[in-house]
Every structure is written in structure tokens, then in C-alpha cells.
Design a protein around this motif. Sequence first.
Motif, PDB file in Angstrom:
ATOM      1  N   MET A  60       0.843  -1.187   0.000  1.00 22.06           N
ATOM      2  CA  MET A  60       0.000   0.000   0.000  1.00 22.06           C
ATOM      3  C   MET A  60       0.883   1.244   0.000  1.00 22.06           C
ATOM      4  O   MET A  60       1.892   1.291   0.687  1.00 22.06           O
ATOM      5  CB  MET A  60      -0.898   0.017   1.229  1.00 22.06           C
ATOM      6  N   ASN A  61       0.464   2.211  -0.774  1.00 20.46           N
ATOM      7  CA  ASN A  61       1.169   3.483  -0.847  1.00 20.46           C
ATOM      8  C   ASN A  61       0.489   4.444   0.138  1.00 20.46           C
ATOM      9  O   ASN A  61      -0.563   5.011  -0.152  1.00 20.46           O
ATOM     10  CB  ASN A  61       1.119   4.028  -2.272  1.00 20.46           C
ATOM     11  N   PHE A  62       1.114   4.603   1.304  1.00 24.18           N
ATOM     12  CA  PHE A  62       0.482   5.393   2.357  1.00 24.18           C
ATOM     13  C   PHE A  62       0.438   6.882   2.039  1.00 24.18           C
ATOM     14  O   PHE A  62      -0.456   7.586   2.493  1.00 24.18           O
ATOM     15  CB  PHE A  62       1.151   5.108   3.703  1.00 24.18           C
ATOM     16  N   TYR A  63       1.392   7.367   1.239  1.00 26.66           N
ATOM     17  CA  TYR A  63       1.323   8.765   0.822  1.00 26.66           C
ATOM     18  C   TYR A  63       0.116   8.994  -0.088  1.00 26.66           C
ATOM     19  O   TYR A  63      -0.594   9.991   0.034  1.00 26.66           O
ATOM     20  CB  TYR A  63       2.608   9.196   0.105  1.00 26.66           C
ATOM     21  N   ALA A  64      -0.113   8.056  -1.005  1.00 28.84           N
ATOM     22  CA  ALA A  64      -1.270   8.171  -1.900  1.00 28.84           C
ATOM     23  C   ALA A  64      -2.559   8.089  -1.102  1.00 28.84           C
ATOM     24  O   ALA A  64      -3.512   8.834  -1.379  1.00 28.84           O
ATOM     25  CB  ALA A  64      -1.225   7.069  -2.968  1.00 28.84           C
ATOM     26  N   ILE A  65      -2.609   7.200  -0.114  1.00 32.53           N
ATOM     27  CA  ILE A  65      -3.803   7.081   0.735  1.00 32.53           C
ATOM     28  C   ILE A  65      -4.063   8.389   1.473  1.00 32.53           C
ATOM     29  O   ILE A  65      -5.187   8.876   1.532  1.00 32.53           O
ATOM     30  CB  ILE A  65      -3.644   5.909   1.721  1.00 32.53           C
ATOM     31  N   LEU A  66      -3.020   8.986   2.019  1.00 25.94           N
ATOM     32  CA  LEU A  66      -3.147  10.242   2.758  1.00 25.94           C
ATOM     33  C   LEU A  66      -3.654  11.364   1.853  1.00 25.94           C
ATOM     34  O   LEU A  66      -4.600  12.085   2.206  1.00 25.94           O
ATOM     35  CB  LEU A  66      -1.799  10.612   3.376  1.00 25.94           C
ATOM     36  N   VAL A  67      -3.054  11.505   0.675  1.00 35.12           N
ATOM     37  CA  VAL A  67      -3.470  12.566  -0.251  1.00 35.12           C
ATOM     38  C   VAL A  67      -4.898  12.318  -0.748  1.00 35.12           C
ATOM     39  O   VAL A  67      -5.703  13.248  -0.856  1.00 35.12           O
ATOM     40  CB  VAL A  67      -2.474  12.687  -1.422  1.00 35.12           C
ATOM     41  N   ALA A  68      -5.231  11.059  -1.034  1.00 33.62           N
ATOM     42  CA  ALA A  68      -6.590  10.733  -1.480  1.00 33.62           C
ATOM     43  C   ALA A  68      -7.607  11.071  -0.389  1.00 33.62           C
ATOM     44  O   ALA A  68      -8.687  11.595  -0.687  1.00 33.62           O
ATOM     45  CB  ALA A  68      -6.676   9.254  -1.866  1.00 33.62           C
ATOM     46  N   ALA A  69      -7.271  10.787   0.865  1.00 30.48           N
ATOM     47  CA  ALA A  69      -8.177  11.114   1.971  1.00 30.48           C
ATOM     48  C   ALA A  69      -8.355  12.622   2.105  1.00 30.48           C
ATOM     49  O   ALA A  69      -9.474  13.105   2.328  1.00 30.48           O
ATOM     50  CB  ALA A  69      -7.654  10.510   3.270  1.00 30.48           C
ATOM     51  N   ILE A  70      -7.293  13.354   1.956  1.00 32.66           N
ATOM     52  CA  ILE A  70      -7.373  14.821   2.025  1.00 32.66           C
ATOM     53  C   ILE A  70      -8.230  15.365   0.878  1.00 32.66           C
ATOM     54  O   ILE A  70      -8.958  16.346   1.043  1.00 32.66           O
ATOM     55  CB  ILE A  70      -5.961  15.449   2.026  1.00 32.66           C
ATOM     56  N   SER A  71      -8.183  14.698  -0.274  1.00 28.71           N
ATOM     57  CA  SER A  71      -8.957  15.174  -1.431  1.00 28.71           C
ATOM     58  C   SER A  71     -10.450  15.200  -1.143  1.00 28.71           C
ATOM     59  O   SER A  71     -11.164  16.045  -1.676  1.00 28.71           O
ATOM     60  CB  SER A  71      -8.662  14.320  -2.672  1.00 28.71           C
ATOM     61  N   THR A  72     -10.937  14.296  -0.271  1.00 32.38           N
ATOM     62  CA  THR A  72     -12.373  14.306   0.041  1.00 32.38           C
ATOM     63  C   THR A  72     -12.775  15.602   0.724  1.00 32.38           C
ATOM     64  O   THR A  72     -13.863  16.117   0.489  1.00 32.38           O
ATOM     65  CB  THR A  72     -12.772  13.116   0.941  1.00 32.38           C
ATOM     66  N   LEU A  73     -11.896  16.095   1.580  1.00 33.80           N
ATOM     67  CA  LEU A  73     -12.184  17.355   2.280  1.00 33.80           C
ATOM     68  C   LEU A  73     -12.132  18.534   1.317  1.00 33.80           C
ATOM     69  O   LEU A  73     -12.995  19.418   1.354  1.00 33.80           O
ATOM     70  CB  LEU A  73     -11.194  17.554   3.431  1.00 33.80           C
ATOM     71  N   LEU A  74     -11.122  18.541   0.447  1.00 34.90           N
ATOM     72  CA  LEU A  74     -10.983  19.649  -0.504  1.00 34.90           C
ATOM     73  C   LEU A  74     -12.166  19.701  -1.470  1.00 34.90           C
ATOM     74  O   LEU A  74     -12.731  20.776  -1.711  1.00 34.90           O
ATOM     75  CB  LEU A  74      -9.667  19.523  -1.273  1.00 34.90           C
ATOM     76  N   VAL A  75     -12.545  18.544  -1.996  1.00 32.54           N
ATOM     77  CA  VAL A  75     -13.706  18.517  -2.900  1.00 32.54           C
ATOM     78  C   VAL A  75     -14.962  18.909  -2.132  1.00 32.54           C
ATOM     79  O   VAL A  75     -15.803  19.653  -2.640  1.00 32.54           O
ATOM     80  CB  VAL A  75     -13.862  17.123  -3.552  1.00 32.54           C
ATOM     81  N   GLY A  76     -15.095  18.447  -0.900  1.00 28.96           N
ATOM     82  CA  GLY A  76     -16.263  18.775  -0.083  1.00 28.96           C
ATOM     83  C   GLY A  76     -16.411  20.264   0.162  1.00 28.96           C
ATOM     84  O   GLY A  76     -17.528  20.795   0.141  1.00 28.96           O
ATOM     85  N   PHE A  77     -15.279  20.955   0.381  1.00 26.97           N
ATOM     86  CA  PHE A  77     -15.342  22.407   0.593  1.00 26.97           C
ATOM     87  C   PHE A  77     -15.921  23.109  -0.630  1.00 26.97           C
ATOM     88  O   PHE A  77     -16.685  24.064  -0.502  1.00 26.97           O
ATOM     89  CB  PHE A  77     -13.957  22.985   0.901  1.00 26.97           C
ATOM     90  N   VAL A  78     -15.569  22.634  -1.810  1.00 27.54           N
ATOM     91  CA  VAL A  78     -16.078  23.245  -3.038  1.00 27.54           C
ATOM     92  C   VAL A  78     -17.495  22.757  -3.335  1.00 27.54           C
ATOM     93  O   VAL A  78     -18.387  23.548  -3.637  1.00 27.54           O
ATOM     94  CB  VAL A  78     -15.135  22.938  -4.229  1.00 27.54           C
ATOM     95  N   TRP A  79     -17.712  21.437  -3.230  1.00 23.61           N
ATOM     96  CA  TRP A  79     -19.007  20.835  -3.593  1.00 23.61           C
ATOM     97  C   TRP A  79     -20.142  21.357  -2.722  1.00 23.61           C
ATOM     98  O   TRP A  79     -21.190  21.747  -3.217  1.00 23.61           O
ATOM     99  CB  TRP A  79     -18.899  19.320  -3.462  1.00 23.61           C
ATOM    100  N   TYR A  80     -19.899  21.311  -1.397  1.00 26.62           N
ATOM    101  CA  TYR A  80     -20.945  21.731  -0.457  1.00 26.62           C
ATOM    102  C   TYR A  80     -20.813  23.208  -0.085  1.00 26.62           C
ATOM    103  O   TYR A  80     -21.486  23.684   0.820  1.00 26.62           O
ATOM    104  CB  TYR A  80     -20.925  20.848   0.789  1.00 26.62           C
ATOM    105  N   GLY A  81     -19.948  23.899  -0.799  1.00 27.17           N
ATOM    106  CA  GLY A  81     -19.781  25.337  -0.629  1.00 27.17           C
ATOM    107  C   GLY A  81     -20.340  26.043  -1.852  1.00 27.17           C
ATOM    108  O   GLY A  81     -21.558  26.063  -2.072  1.00 27.17           O
ATOM    109  N   PRO A  82     -19.450  26.596  -2.692  1.00 22.44           N
ATOM    110  CA  PRO A  82     -19.935  27.402  -3.821  1.00 22.44           C
ATOM    111  C   PRO A  82     -20.740  26.631  -4.871  1.00 22.44           C
ATOM    112  O   PRO A  82     -21.650  27.192  -5.464  1.00 22.44           O
ATOM    113  CB  PRO A  82     -18.657  27.965  -4.443  1.00 22.44           C
ATOM    114  N   LEU A  83     -20.436  25.345  -5.098  1.00 21.73           N
ATOM    115  CA  LEU A  83     -21.153  24.627  -6.157  1.00 21.73           C
ATOM    116  C   LEU A  83     -22.596  24.287  -5.785  1.00 21.73           C
ATOM    117  O   LEU A  83     -23.525  24.669  -6.489  1.00 21.73           O
ATOM    118  CB  LEU A  83     -20.411  23.336  -6.535  1.00 21.73           C
TER     119      LEU A  83
END
Length: 159
Positions: free
Chosen positions: A1-24
Motif C-alpha cells: 500500500m502506498n500510504f502517501y497516496a492514501i493520505l493525499v486521497a483522503a485529504i482530497s475528500t475534504l478539498l472537494v467537499g469544501f467546493v461541492w458543499y460550498g460554492p457549487l
Amino acid sequence: MNFYAILVAAISTLLVGFVWYGPLFGKAWMAETGFTEEELKKGSMVKIFGLTFVFSLFLAMIMQVLCIHQFGPLGLIGGPDFIETAKPSYAAFMADYGNAFRTYKHGALHGFMSGLFLALPLVAVNGLFERKSWKYIFIHAGYWTVVMTIMGAIVCGWV
């Protein structure tokens, strides 16, 4: 398992959520749920975002299994603990196909399919029983489909 990829992928949910449930779709989502901005501020943000990140880590871990074909043969031999005792056919297979389909594009495809065939039905079934609108269902299912597409790309392509 690539733990760096897992960490970045997990962070992406928050970043997309800020945009999705914010301005979009923030206003539409609040209208469908009946929330006001004042009500949303009452929750424990540490608890909400902390647990969201933990659950996103879980999702990122399983996304590797859903997006990376090499997990299949690894599972057939019993997992990483059995690589040393695996039959020679495993080593030959991995020598031939060890990095096959390990691209961002391939991961995005599997992530999208996971969103369409896992997230959408799960969100829709819950939404139907909760008597939610299709708009509500599509806002959430759309978020998860976008997130899983991005997560799939990250965990599969980041070799």
C-alpha cells in the motif's frame, strides 16, 4: 500500500467537499436538508472533520484494492505475508504485469465506476427510505462519484 497516496486521497475528500458543499451546491444542499448556516455552525467541527478524515482514510485504502489489479493475485496467494512462499507462477505473473494498468487514467475509471455502482446505489437507497428528493440524492451521489474518481486516480497512478 502506498500510504502517501492514501493520505493525499483522503485529504482530497475534504478539498472537494469544501467546493461541492460550498460554492457549487451548498445552497441547494442546505435547502434540501433544511439546514441554515447558523445550524451548521453549531456542530463540533473537530469531530465532524476528524471523523470524516478517518473514514476517508478507510475509503482510500479500499480504493487501492478496487483500482489496482495487482491486489487480485496478491489476495490469491494469501497476502503480503506469503510472497516469499508463493509458487513461481506468482513471481512470473508479477514480472509480466506488475505495473500494468497503474495509471491515473485507469484509476479514475475504476473510481468513477465505484462511484456509479457503489456510492450512487447506497446513497439512493438511504435517500429513498428517508423520503429525500432526487436532488438531494444526486448532490450526495455526485459528490461521492467525483471523490471516488479522484481517489482512484491518486491511489492507482501514484506508483
